[in-house]
Design a protein around this motif. Structure first.
Motif, mmCIF file in Angstrom:
data_model
loop_
_atom_site.group_PDB
_atom_site.id
_atom_site.type_symbol
_atom_site.label_atom_id
_atom_site.label_comp_id
_atom_site.label_asym_id
_atom_site.label_seq_id
_atom_site.Cartn_x
_atom_site.Cartn_y
_atom_site.Cartn_z
ATOM 1 N N TYR A 101 2.939 -1.893 8.818
ATOM 2 C CA TYR A 101 2.360 -1.648 7.887
ATOM 3 C C TYR A 101 0.969 -1.939 8.063
ATOM 4 N N ALA A 102 0.553 -2.584 9.410
ATOM 5 C CA ALA A 102 -1.321 -2.117 10.139
ATOM 6 C C ALA A 102 -1.329 -0.337 10.573
ATOM 7 N N LEU A 103 -0.553 -0.356 11.311
ATOM 8 C CA LEU A 103 -0.717 0.813 11.227
ATOM 9 C C LEU A 103 -1.145 2.607 10.239
ATOM 10 N N ARG A 104 -0.124 2.406 8.927
ATOM 11 C CA ARG A 104 -0.229 3.004 7.565
ATOM 12 C C ARG A 104 -1.930 2.285 6.957
ATOM 13 N N GLY A 105 -2.583 1.280 7.374
ATOM 14 C CA GLY A 105 -4.039 0.754 6.773
ATOM 15 C C GLY A 105 -3.335 -0.332 6.034
ATOM 16 N N GLU A 106 -1.641 -0.790 5.844
ATOM 17 C CA GLU A 106 -1.016 -1.228 4.849
ATOM 18 C C GLU A 106 -1.571 -3.039 5.239
ATOM 19 N N THR A 111 -0.530 -8.991 6.597
ATOM 20 C CA THR A 111 -0.514 -9.762 6.211
ATOM 21 C C THR A 111 -0.256 -11.149 5.052
ATOM 22 N N ARG A 112 0.734 -10.367 4.453
ATOM 23 C CA ARG A 112 1.636 -11.269 4.146
ATOM 24 C C ARG A 112 3.400 -10.976 4.932
ATOM 25 N N ILE A 113 3.245 -10.566 5.864
ATOM 26 C CA ILE A 113 4.079 -10.711 6.216
ATOM 27 C C ILE A 113 3.795 -11.654 8.332
#
Length: 141
Positions: A101-106, A111-113
């Motif tokens: 998620y971080a690498l995809r910019g999500e 943050t939720r995880i």
């Protein structure tokens, strides 16, 4: 008697991952996103290398190390070991998802995880060192 080499390396990797997690948490609180990214990827690599070494050790070693302590210390050992083991197995896919998620910019999903993952991963790293200390450094304390 010296502790076995691979468990010592494993404990060092766990300790390093834990330290990196702390610094990664500090970096993101200070809005140092690039530093956070590098530190957390380093923590991931430490944990991944730990997992490889751990599996190699247990696939190739003769026998299993048993805790030698008695009484309340034996109970404490298992109270540390059991949740450590269960959480260590459980967090792996969540670590991968968080990084993805971080690498995809999500960042919202990341943050939720990580709100639950971060303290759990830190707990696993610290208790991994505690298990090592109880097994190999202070086995009958």
């Amino acid at each position: 008697m010296h502790p076995p080499l691979l468990p010592t390396i494993n404990a060092s990797l766990n300790a390093t991952a834990g330290i990196l997690l702390i610094f990664g948490g500090i970096a993101i609180k200070n809005k140092q996103v690039e530093a956070h990214k590098k530190i957390m990827i380093s923590a991931f690599y430490c944990s991944a290398l730990f997992l490889c070494c751990y599996l190699y050790y247990h696939l190739t070693s003769r026998g299993i190390s048993h805790y030698q302590g008695k009484g309340i210390l034996r109970i404490i050992y298992f109270l540390v070991l059991i949740p450590h083991t269960l959480l260590a197995v459980t967090i792996v896919p969540f670590i991968i998802m968080a990084i993805r998620y971080a690498l995809r910019g999500e960042i919202d999903k990341h943050t939720r995880i990580t709100r639950k993952l971060y303290p759990t991963w830190l707990y696993v790293s610290v208790t991994g060192v505690v298990v090592y200390l109880m097994l190999y450094i202070f086995p009958q304390v």
